[in-house]
Scaffold this active site. Structure first.
Site, PDB file in Angstrom:
ATOM      1  N   ARG B 296       0.928  -1.266   0.175  1.00 50.58           N
ATOM      2  CA  ARG B 296       0.055  -0.040   0.002  1.00 50.58           C
ATOM      3  C   ARG B 296       0.983   1.369   0.006  1.00 50.58           C
ATOM      4  O   ARG B 296       0.454   2.161  -0.721  1.00 50.58           O
ATOM      5  CB  ARG B 296      -1.078  -0.079   1.273  1.00 50.58           C
ATOM      6  CG  ARG B 296      -2.156  -0.932   1.027  1.00 50.58           C
ATOM      7  CD  ARG B 296      -2.953  -0.926   2.185  1.00 50.58           C
ATOM      8  NE  ARG B 296      -4.254  -1.929   1.682  1.00 50.58           N
ATOM      9  CZ  ARG B 296      -5.153  -2.256   2.756  1.00 50.58           C
ATOM     10  NH1 ARG B 296      -5.122  -2.040   3.694  1.00 50.58           N
ATOM     11  NH2 ARG B 296      -6.139  -3.061   2.048  1.00 50.58           N
ATOM     12  N   TYR B 440      -6.521  -1.101  -6.796  1.00 46.18           N
ATOM     13  CA  TYR B 440      -5.869  -2.253  -6.377  1.00 46.18           C
ATOM     14  C   TYR B 440      -5.027  -2.187  -4.869  1.00 46.18           C
ATOM     15  O   TYR B 440      -5.047  -0.953  -4.571  1.00 46.18           O
ATOM     16  CB  TYR B 440      -5.071  -2.809  -7.241  1.00 46.18           C
ATOM     17  CG  TYR B 440      -3.601  -2.060  -7.816  1.00 46.18           C
ATOM     18  CD1 TYR B 440      -3.023  -0.923  -7.408  1.00 46.18           C
ATOM     19  CD2 TYR B 440      -2.950  -2.684  -9.178  1.00 46.18           C
ATOM     20  CE1 TYR B 440      -2.095  -0.450  -7.819  1.00 46.18           C
ATOM     21  CE2 TYR B 440      -2.016  -2.305  -9.574  1.00 46.18           C
ATOM     22  CZ  TYR B 440      -1.377  -1.077  -8.857  1.00 46.18           C
ATOM     23  OH  TYR B 440      -0.280  -0.548  -9.520  1.00 46.18           O
ATOM     24  N   GLU B 441      -4.944  -3.293  -4.333  1.00 39.78           N
ATOM     25  CA  GLU B 441      -4.282  -3.201  -3.076  1.00 39.78           C
ATOM     26  C   GLU B 441      -5.372  -2.623  -2.055  1.00 39.78           C
ATOM     27  O   GLU B 441      -4.894  -2.155  -0.957  1.00 39.78           O
ATOM     28  CB  GLU B 441      -2.938  -2.716  -2.890  1.00 39.78           C
ATOM     29  CG  GLU B 441      -1.878  -3.086  -3.864  1.00 39.78           C
ATOM     30  CD  GLU B 441      -1.702  -4.442  -4.030  1.00 39.78           C
ATOM     31  OE1 GLU B 441      -2.096  -5.322  -3.346  1.00 39.78           O
ATOM     32  OE2 GLU B 441      -0.966  -4.858  -5.169  1.00 39.78           O
ATOM     33  N   GLY B 442      -6.558  -2.798  -2.241  1.00 42.99           N
ATOM     34  CA  GLY B 442      -7.736  -2.200  -1.378  1.00 42.99           C
ATOM     35  C   GLY B 442      -7.851  -0.855  -2.113  1.00 42.99           C
ATOM     36  O   GLY B 442      -7.293  -0.219  -2.074  1.00 42.99           O
TER      37      GLY B 442
END
Lengths: 600, 600
Positions: B296, B440-442
């Protein structure tokens, strides 16, 4: 994979309950727009775009247009046949003058249909869409002979139309145009130059394409005062109306663009092409603005159209996709997860899209009605007010409508999570397509300057004062109704921010015009928020009256009240921050020497 | 057509004057980061990415990755050779542990280099970038044998690494994972399932790829508590370290995406592939978060990296392109038009990009330094504070960094006018590439919920209180310096909005957690504005001290003061509107029944 349903119920609510079209039934054209006719147009037109144009949207994006070695261009598969159906069914002629084969309906009705066509297939909608600007310029400035030669087939859509302004070195600043128009002995001109970014410049949908071209005559001043407008048909038109020789205008290449791949954006080479002056020599700028203003309202509508279809798909996905649990406890304990719909941040994106699209729909239709009233209202004062509002609102509808179109398409894509980034799902196309609308027909920064630099000051500020008075009066009236008072109070506060910003410009613009330029964009955004806020006030006023009378679809009307509350609580507060930005002025923005923007 | 210059001067200003790296010279790793070494890393690393990676960026976007019938995948032309140079020159090992062949430099130094690599070629940077998360998880949770087997070659970059979380039915909600891990007799597991959106899942850059895979063991609970982490190499590794049999994991297809075409985003099919448990069974979620948190921060850096290169190009274009005249009169009367640079609205976009990118650079580097301090600070209290700040700031850097990356890339494209929409100019790629980082990645909505739902309340709000205290103390101190007082006062006001929003959550979240969820995104944005505001306060404090001492590059330091003023006048005011949105609560957002979102 995406879906689209024309929002007929909402359109009719705006036309019938908010704009009260029936009040104007005595005006020319409106007699053709009875509620039954309008309903038929929306239902049947909506069905046509959903069934014929929408299925071509994703495939058209993927395939794009093709330029062949001979310079001819073919649109994506299916476009030609769909266009033929479009012409045959007459959907393009709704508000065209009956004198040239149109149906003579009000502009506001064709605008409602246009939105649906854009939602269904923006790239397709641009083929007839660009022709509208060309038709408007020809009607306003063309000679009777030009009218007779070109308009009937342009109005039906049998012939296409284009607007040729931009050149490689010349975008916003039309004074930089290099395309030359040399007079021929017969009164025609030989046009030579290169035009770029010409939407629908060449394609296989129509048997002829009528180019309207800005160029400079010999000895014309080297500024925008020296430009003239010419009509340059792809095929010359014989006296009997049949097609004659191929003109010396060709497509040099098709641009590789971020989106709207289904529309052929062409580099057009004029190599001594035969053209005829439209209107007076060196009065091209005024003619261009006729094309451009029609186009700008249409571009604002593109923002709305893309926002609507992107929103609809995000709603569907949020209802289908299960992921996580409601913060308040499992909403559907028997399922492995709840739908995205339970998550407040997903709802925030959907409510924001709903509040803006419904608000923009009302604003675009109100603006279109003002175009009708500008030309057709019985009273001189009413015509002037309508013209003032059209002038003021055109840059706002274009700028704010397309900014929101992009942001809402982006949010709708976001609702899909990772799938939103994948082409098959269709959402990333909406973002790419929406993006151009912020750029073309005058970038949104140019719209902002048009608003603050031209429209605010025109006629001693008459237009903006009229707009402020309308908002203030309607707020004052609504505050007498307890159910509308909160929205009215918040809108009044937003209006106060906008008025204070206007005063700040007046107080600080004379000493340094950059103070106005530096706040122009924020001002345009704030004006859009207030204008859409006014639309929400009108919508809830209408909804409340119907609810009190026990009429209408109760759930639909209650939803209007909730959505207006969202707009009041979540959008109107932005005007305060915008005002503070405007009051920052130009100093911090203009102070740095150019070298200090360099990285190294 | 685009250009890129690593902003070494600005990076060094942050490292040397704002973060004062030399103060930490006594800590492990920092001894390797003398000013001379850091300068060499930035200069030489910057040259490498600009000369080797940047020229492949546009071509890589156009060509994309290719999956062959045998399931193998090739990256775009030139990527393989550039990757070989990347490994040989050691740019990927800067902050990797010396025990596994890394250079043992602080994380803050490799973060500075990472930004440059992303600016030069984001799709390329993702190949080694994703491996970092896998390495972090293996270091933290892997057995000594797994360390010895995988880490040395992963650290050098000879082997790639991936993170396999997402499945078709399972994105954010990892409890929905269906991939199964059946124990084999020898202690390994047979992994079976389909993973999607796997960045660098298959490619030709490395001789082996080490997949870290979330899966469920037999009988594991049907929730996120039941997931375990496995290491699944593409080629099994023999005892002597040589490559053994091809494992049963294959690339089923490459996704067709909006951007980052140069990175192979794969559907990965695990068909009884051999894997080994990493850490304890059913403790996969904790291991996953180690990967994810590292990723993140890296994704936040992608926002910065794209913003920086897009900004640089917009500056160059604004200096080259001539269009129109300054509002204050022709700036260059001998030219036919002035450059775009004279127009306040263009300057607004450039100043906004400059203020955000320089502020985000400081924030990303400050965050990276906290990662170093979290692990290496001598004092327990200092380690705890650093860990608290990392936890609090990770979702903010990811969410706000990537939102700004997209908006700044969009504005930079806007500066180009119509040319910005044309692929050859390169600007639309930056918008398409930047877009994925918000997803992406949350998704950024998930980041916002991580911030308000987990990070705010952890340890009785210790982290956020520490952050507020830092901002308040530094504002109070700066107000004693007349040259800093305006910024400090405005930052204090923004902090007040953020604190009031926090109090509002506390007062209204218990009765209805949706009140927190509905304001989460605005809260994340406001936290980002205050955090970047703090960075600007630190930057101008440092710049002012140098100017007063007559040291440093005066023009560069003066530009810091002007840019900070822009941030103070034009960005900080947004916290007021965000606070008002938060205080709107959940009612209007959650009130509508699902049916009322439908169009028809």
């Amino acid at each position: 994979m995406p879906r689209y349903t024309p929002p007929v119920r909402d359109t009719r609510f705006v036309l019938d309950q908010v704009l009260n079209l029936d009040r104007h039934a005595n005006l020319p054209g409106f007699a053709n727009a009875t509620p039954d006719t309008v309903e038929a147009v929306l239902e049947e037109g909506g069905r046509f775009v959903a069934e014929v144009l929408f299925p071509l949207n994703q495939a058209g994006d993927r395939q794009g247009c093709t330029r062949h070695p001979d310079g001819s261009v073919t649109a994506p598969d299916g476009f030609r046949d769909a266009y033929r159906q479009f012409v045959e069914s007459g959907w393009g002629t709704l508000s065209a003058p009956e004198a040239y084969g149109g149906q003579g309906m009000p502009h506001v009705v064709s605008t409602a249909f246009q939105e649906y066509m854009i939602s269904a297939n923006m790239a397709f909608a641009m083929y007839p869409g660009l022709a509208h600007g060309a038709i408007a310029a020809l009607i306003a400035k063309g000679s009777p002979e030009q009218h007779a030669t070109y308009l009937p087939k342009m109005v039906t859509g049998e012939w296409g139309g284009t607007m040729n302004l931009t050149e490689p070195q010349c975008g916003t600043d039309l004074g930089l145009i290099r395309t030359r128009a040399e007079p021929n002995a017969d009164g025609s001109y030989a046009i030579t130059g290169t035009k770029i970014f010409i939407s629908a410049g060449e394609h296989d949908l129509t048997e002829n394409i009528i180019h309207l071209v800005l160029a400079k005559t010999p000895g014309a001043p080297d500024s925008s005062k020296g430009i003239s407008l010419f009509v340059v048909p792809k095929f010359l038109v014989n006296a009997d109306g049949s097609l004659g020789a191929r003109n010396a205008v060709t497509c040099g290449s098709i641009e590789h663009k971020m989106g709207i791949h289904g529309n052929a954006t062409c580099v057009m080479n004029y190599d001594g092409a035969t053209g005829w002056l439209v209107g007076e020599e060196m009065k091209g700028l005024a003619a261009m603005f006729i094309m451009m203003n029609a186009a700008r309202l249409g571009v604002g509508l593109q923002g709305l159209g893309i926002a609507e279809v992107a929103y609809q798909n995000a709603v569907a996905y949020a209802g289908d996709r299960r992921q996580g649990r409601a913060l308040t406890g499992a909403a559907e304990p028997n399922e492995k997860a709840d739908t995205l719909f339970v998550h407040p941040d997903v709802r925030r994106m959907l409510m924001n899209a709903k509040a803006w699209t419904e608000g923009l729909r009302a604003l675009c239709l109100w603006g279109a009605l003002q175009v009708d009233l500008e030309h057709n209202a019985a009273d001189e004062g009413e015509r002037q007010l309508a013209a003032d509002l059209v002038g003021l609102l055109t840059p706002v509808i274009k700028g704010v409508g397309t900014d929101q179109g992009y942001l809402i398409a982006t949010d709708a894509q976001q609702v899909y999570g990772g799938h939103g980034y994948i082409a098959e799902w269709g959402m990333e196309q909406y973002v790419r397509d929406a993006r151009i609308a912020q750029i073309y027909e005058g970038t949104n920064g140019v719209q902002a300057m048009d608003l603050v630099g031209r429209k605010l000051a025109q006629n001693g500020g008459r237009a903006v004062q009229a707009f402020f008075r309308i908002v203030a009066e309607e707020c004052a009236a609504a505050k007498n109704n307890a159910r509308l008072a909160d929205l009215a109070t918040r809108l009044e506060k937003a209006l106060g921010d906008l008025q204070a910003s206007t005063m700040w410009f007046m107080a600080n613009g004379m000493q340094n015009p950059n103070n106005v330029g530096a706040g122009a964009y924020s001002y345009m955004t704030a004006t859009g928020i207030v204008a859409v806020g006014l639309m929400w006030l009108r919508m809830v006023t209408a909804a409340d009256a119907l609810l009190q009378a026990g009429e209408g679809d109760e759930q639909f009307l209650q939803a209007k009240l909730v959505t207006a509350r969202y707009f009041a609580e979540r959008v109107l507060p932005e005007t305060g921050a915008l005002r503070r930005k405007i009051e920052g002025g130009a100093d911090a923005i203009m102070a740095l020497p150019a070298a200090m923007f360099e990285a190294a």
